[in-house]
Motif scaffolding. Structure first.
Motif, PDB file in Angstrom:
ATOM      1  N   ARG A 129       0.822  -1.206   0.000  1.00 62.78           N
ATOM      2  CA  ARG A 129       0.000   0.000   0.000  1.00 62.78           C
ATOM      3  C   ARG A 129       0.853   1.252   0.000  1.00 62.78           C
ATOM      4  NH1 ARG A 129      -5.229  -0.801   0.942  1.00 62.78           N
ATOM      5  NH2 ARG A 129      -5.510   1.401   1.354  1.00 62.78           N
ATOM      6  N   THR A 130       0.255   2.347  -0.425  1.00 59.75           N
ATOM      7  CA  THR A 130       0.906   3.640  -0.326  1.00 59.75           C
ATOM      8  C   THR A 130       1.140   3.972   1.138  1.00 59.75           C
ATOM      9  OG1 THR A 130      -0.240   4.386  -2.312  1.00 59.75           O
ATOM     10  CG2 THR A 130       0.709   6.089  -0.887  1.00 59.75           C
ATOM     11  N   PRO A 131       2.367   4.335   1.529  1.00 59.09           N
ATOM     12  CA  PRO A 131       2.646   4.651   2.938  1.00 59.09           C
ATOM     13  C   PRO A 131       1.667   5.688   3.489  1.00 59.09           C
ATOM     14  CG  PRO A 131       4.685   4.558   1.694  1.00 59.09           C
ATOM     15  CD  PRO A 131       3.568   4.459   0.686  1.00 59.09           C
ATOM     16  N   GLY A 132       1.153   5.400   4.680  1.00 57.55           N
ATOM     17  CA  GLY A 132       0.232   6.332   5.323  1.00 57.55           C
ATOM     18  C   GLY A 132      -1.223   6.133   4.954  1.00 57.55           C
ATOM     19  N   SER A 133      -1.506   5.233   4.018  1.00 57.27           N
ATOM     20  CA  SER A 133      -2.899   5.006   3.634  1.00 57.27           C
ATOM     21  C   SER A 133      -3.481   3.866   4.456  1.00 57.27           C
ATOM     22  CB  SER A 133      -2.984   4.661   2.143  1.00 57.27           C
ATOM     23  OG  SER A 133      -2.358   3.418   1.875  1.00 57.27           O
ATOM     24  N   GLY A 134      -4.793   3.807   4.491  1.00 56.25           N
ATOM     25  CA  GLY A 134      -5.465   2.721   5.196  1.00 56.25           C
ATOM     26  C   GLY A 134      -5.474   2.903   6.700  1.00 56.25           C
ATOM     27  N   ALA A 135      -5.800   1.818   7.399  1.00 55.92           N
ATOM     28  CA  ALA A 135      -5.902   1.854   8.859  1.00 55.92           C
ATOM     29  C   ALA A 135      -4.549   2.159   9.481  1.00 55.92           C
ATOM     30  CB  ALA A 135      -6.422   0.520   9.368  1.00 55.92           C
ATOM     31  N   PRO A 136      -4.537   2.906  10.588  1.00 53.13           N
ATOM     32  CA  PRO A 136      -3.263   3.203  11.258  1.00 53.13           C
ATOM     33  C   PRO A 136      -2.636   1.971  11.880  1.00 53.13           C
ATOM     34  CG  PRO A 136      -5.121   4.046  12.523  1.00 53.13           C
ATOM     35  CD  PRO A 136      -5.677   3.568  11.227  1.00 53.13           C
ATOM     36  N   ALA A 137      -1.347   2.086  12.160  1.00 57.38           N
ATOM     37  CA  ALA A 137      -0.565   0.946  12.648  1.00 57.38           C
ATOM     38  C   ALA A 137      -1.156   0.322  13.905  1.00 57.38           C
ATOM     39  CB  ALA A 137       0.870   1.397  12.911  1.00 57.38           C
ATOM     40  N   LEU A 138      -1.599   1.138  14.847  1.00 56.22           N
ATOM     41  CA  LEU A 138      -2.121   0.598  16.096  1.00 56.22           C
ATOM     42  C   LEU A 138      -3.337  -0.282  15.848  1.00 56.22           C
ATOM     43  CD1 LEU A 138      -2.054   0.466  19.198  1.00 56.22           C
ATOM     44  CD2 LEU A 138      -3.551   2.478  19.211  1.00 56.22           C
ATOM     45  N   VAL A 139      -4.191   0.115  14.927  1.00 53.56           N
ATOM     46  CA  VAL A 139      -5.382  -0.673  14.611  1.00 53.56           C
ATOM     47  C   VAL A 139      -4.981  -2.012  14.001  1.00 53.56           C
ATOM     48  CG1 VAL A 139      -7.442  -0.791  13.147  1.00 53.56           C
ATOM     49  CG2 VAL A 139      -6.876   1.332  14.355  1.00 53.56           C
ATOM     50  N   VAL A 140      -4.061  -1.984  13.046  1.00 55.10           N
ATOM     51  CA  VAL A 140      -3.609  -3.224  12.403  1.00 55.10           C
ATOM     52  C   VAL A 140      -2.962  -4.147  13.425  1.00 55.10           C
ATOM     53  CG1 VAL A 140      -2.194  -4.218  10.582  1.00 55.10           C
ATOM     54  CG2 VAL A 140      -3.242  -1.974  10.250  1.00 55.10           C
ATOM     55  N   ALA A 141      -2.092  -3.599  14.268  1.00 52.37           N
ATOM     56  CA  ALA A 141      -1.410  -4.406  15.280  1.00 52.37           C
ATOM     57  C   ALA A 141      -2.416  -5.025  16.249  1.00 52.37           C
ATOM     58  CB  ALA A 141      -0.411  -3.539  16.044  1.00 52.37           C
ATOM     59  N   SER A 142      -3.430  -4.262  16.623  1.00 49.68           N
ATOM     60  CA  SER A 142      -4.446  -4.771  17.552  1.00 49.68           C
ATOM     61  C   SER A 142      -5.246  -5.904  16.928  1.00 49.68           C
ATOM     62  CB  SER A 142      -5.386  -3.635  17.965  1.00 49.68           C
ATOM     63  OG  SER A 142      -4.686  -2.594  18.604  1.00 49.68           O
ATOM     64  N   VAL A 143      -5.580  -5.775  15.654  1.00 44.94           N
ATOM     65  CA  VAL A 143      -6.342  -6.817  14.963  1.00 44.94           C
ATOM     66  C   VAL A 143      -5.517  -8.094  14.843  1.00 44.94           C
ATOM     67  CG1 VAL A 143      -7.347  -7.489  12.745  1.00 44.94           C
ATOM     68  CG2 VAL A 143      -7.863  -5.249  13.736  1.00 44.94           C
ATOM     69  N   VAL A 144      -4.255  -7.975  14.475  1.00 41.46           N
ATOM     70  CA  VAL A 144      -3.390  -9.148  14.373  1.00 41.46           C
ATOM     71  C   VAL A 144      -3.298  -9.846  15.730  1.00 41.46           C
ATOM     72  CG1 VAL A 144      -1.004  -9.910  13.998  1.00 41.46           C
ATOM     73  CG2 VAL A 144      -2.083  -8.302  12.399  1.00 41.46           C
ATOM     74  N   HIS A 145      -3.068  -9.067  16.768  1.00 43.33           N
ATOM     75  CA  HIS A 145      -2.983  -9.581  18.133  1.00 43.33           C
ATOM     76  C   HIS A 145      -4.285 -10.299  18.516  1.00 43.33           C
ATOM     77  CE1 HIS A 145      -2.116  -8.305  22.610  1.00 43.33           C
ATOM     78  NE2 HIS A 145      -2.311  -9.602  22.496  1.00 43.33           N
ATOM     79  N   GLY A 146      -5.403  -9.632  18.324  1.00 44.60           N
ATOM     80  CA  GLY A 146      -6.694 -10.203  18.705  1.00 44.60           C
ATOM     81  C   GLY A 146      -7.054 -11.440  17.904  1.00 44.60           C
ATOM     82  N   GLU A 147      -6.780 -11.404  16.603  1.00 49.06           N
ATOM     83  CA  GLU A 147      -7.129 -12.548  15.763  1.00 49.06           C
ATOM     84  C   GLU A 147      -6.316 -13.785  16.154  1.00 49.06           C
ATOM     85  OE1 GLU A 147      -9.384 -14.123  12.383  1.00 49.06           O
ATOM     86  OE2 GLU A 147      -9.635 -12.637  13.972  1.00 49.06           O
ATOM     87  N   LEU A 148      -5.052 -13.605  16.450  1.00 49.05           N
ATOM     88  CA  LEU A 148      -4.232 -14.754  16.845  1.00 49.05           C
ATOM     89  C   LEU A 148      -4.680 -15.324  18.189  1.00 49.05           C
ATOM     90  CD1 LEU A 148      -0.715 -13.529  15.676  1.00 49.05           C
ATOM     91  CD2 LEU A 148      -2.101 -15.352  14.667  1.00 49.05           C
ATOM     92  N   LEU A 149      -5.081 -14.464  19.109  1.00 47.96           N
ATOM     93  CA  LEU A 149      -5.604 -14.958  20.385  1.00 47.96           C
ATOM     94  C   LEU A 149      -6.932 -15.680  20.183  1.00 47.96           C
ATOM     95  CD1 LEU A 149      -4.862 -12.031  22.877  1.00 47.96           C
ATOM     96  CD2 LEU A 149      -3.598 -14.169  22.602  1.00 47.96           C
ATOM     97  N   ALA A 150      -7.771 -15.149  19.304  1.00 46.52           N
ATOM     98  CA  ALA A 150      -9.073 -15.766  19.060  1.00 46.52           C
ATOM     99  C   ALA A 150      -8.933 -17.114  18.351  1.00 46.52           C
ATOM    100  CB  ALA A 150      -9.950 -14.827  18.224  1.00 46.52           C
ATOM    101  N   LEU A 151      -8.017 -17.189  17.396  1.00 44.83           N
ATOM    102  CA  LEU A 151      -7.845 -18.415  16.618  1.00 44.83           C
ATOM    103  C   LEU A 151      -7.093 -19.494  17.382  1.00 44.83           C
ATOM    104  CD1 LEU A 151      -6.921 -17.050  13.075  1.00 44.83           C
ATOM    105  CD2 LEU A 151      -9.145 -17.806  13.925  1.00 44.83           C
ATOM    106  N   ARG A 152      -6.132 -19.047  18.239  1.00 48.51           N
ATOM    107  CA  ARG A 152      -5.256 -20.009  18.909  1.00 48.51           C
ATOM    108  C   ARG A 152      -4.772 -21.065  17.907  1.00 48.51           C
ATOM    109  NH1 ARG A 152      -9.780 -20.205  23.359  1.00 48.51           N
ATOM    110  NH2 ARG A 152     -10.631 -18.766  21.840  1.00 48.51           N
ATOM    111  N   PRO A 153      -4.029 -20.610  16.871  1.00 47.68           N
ATOM    112  CA  PRO A 153      -3.670 -21.522  15.784  1.00 47.68           C
ATOM    113  C   PRO A 153      -2.714 -22.633  16.182  1.00 47.68           C
ATOM    114  CG  PRO A 153      -2.514 -19.435  15.552  1.00 47.68           C
ATOM    115  CD  PRO A 153      -3.514 -19.254  16.652  1.00 47.68           C
ATOM    116  N   PHE A 154      -1.982 -22.447  17.270  1.00 45.32           N
ATOM    117  CA  PHE A 154      -1.044 -23.469  17.731  1.00 45.32           C
ATOM    118  C   PHE A 154      -1.626 -24.192  18.950  1.00 45.32           C
ATOM    119  CE2 PHE A 154       1.419 -20.034  15.766  1.00 45.32           C
ATOM    120  CZ  PHE A 154       2.063 -20.742  14.759  1.00 45.32           C
TER     121      PHE A 154
END
Length: 298
Positions: A187-212
């Motif tokens: 993506r173009t730098p600075g576009s889309g959701a801010p870093a904190l939002v992306v990091a929070s989603v990745v964190h939450g999704e991995l906890l929810a999925l418990r893939p390991f």
């Protein structure tokens, strides 16, 4: 570079999210401007990694004093020692995985899990997602207790974390998450959701999925840190959000995660703001480290 619609962008305008995003960005920028960072940035990064690892291990039930973690060299003596050792290995390697993360997040997650498990997990489970029939370990000491979660349709509720999805569903959703992250790298730098939002989603999704089958918490928290580095919020890895999560407490962590797993706007906002508060406390921790260095105490 792509400029298409970011599917995470709507999360950035949920109530309370723009404010916490701005607060964390301002605090991080202030920390990066600290005079100690001009000549001792590598030391701050190293100390942040140590403190983040100690806090991540504490969230997994191995709550050791910082000086004990700093002093010890043997991390294989018992289960708590192995938890701390795994968190330290993960934290030490996060910065080296950035280039791989940009094009192969799943490979990085496998590596993080391999580092986390050490010798405490059967070799055939290390570094791979769980298979059909394998049950994911509990995330929190309080996971079996009901806690009050965020409001749904204006009404508070009390609940428990839902069970981990099947191995097949977890793998499918993990693949979707990886595709989203790889697309963001173009993506173009600075576009889309801010870093904190992306990091929070990745964190939450991995906890929810418990893939390991095990060690999902330390992997999820390390992935959040990698996203904060990759997205430019914390390029030198000096903002240990794990410290903030530990300070806010396991019960609050679980309560916020209930919001993420609910999938509601209120719940997602509660999760992102919780992650933001934790990141802000991590910034405060490293600011204190910088102040101590400036006074010659470290």
């Amino acid at each position: 570079m792509t400029t298409g619609t970011d599917p995470l962008a709507p999360l950035a305008v949920l109530p309370g999210v723009p404010e916490v995003v701005a607060e964390v960005r301002k605090a991080a920028d202030r920390l990066y401007g600290h005079r100690v960072m001009r000549r001792r940035a590598a030391e701050v990064t190293s100390e942040s990694a140590l403190r983040g690892a100690r806090a991540s291990a504490a969230l997994d039930g191995a709550d050791w004093p910082l000086e004990e973690v700093r002093r010890r060299s043997d991390f294989g003596a018992d289960e708590q020692a192995r938890v701390v050792g795994g968190a330290l290995r993960v934290s030490a390697e996060v910065g080296q995985l950035l280039s791989i993360w940009r094009h192969s997040p799943l490979q990085v997650l496998a590596r993080l899990h391999l580092l986390a498990v050490g010798e405490g997990t059967p070799a055939d489970q290390a570094g791979r997602p769980r298979r059909d029939g394998e049950v994911a370990e509990a995330l929190f000491p309080l996971e079996l207790k009901a806690v009050e979660g965020p409001a749904v349709d204006g009404e508070p509720f009390t609940g428990q974390l839902p069970p981990a999805p099947s191995a097949a569903e977890a793998a499918a959703r993990l693949d979707q998450l990886a595709q989203l992250l790889v697309a963001r790298a173009d993506r173009t730098p600075g576009s889309g959701a801010p870093a904190l939002v992306v990091a929070s989603v990745v964190h939450g999704e991995l906890l929810a999925l418990r893939p390991f089958a095990s060690h999902n918490g330390v992997v999820a928290r390390a992935a959040q840190r990698i996203v904060m580095i990759a997205e430019g919020l914390d390029p030198k890895a000096i903002c240990p959000a794990e410290v903030g999560l530990a300070e806010l407490g396991t019960a609050a962590y679980q309560e916020a995660l209930l919001g993420y797993t609910s999938g509601t706007a209120e719940g997602m906002a509660a999760w992102i703001t919780h992650c933001g508060r934790a990141a802000g406390l991590g910034v405060r921790e490293s600011t204190a480290v910088c102040e101590a260095m400036q006074r010659g105490m470290v």
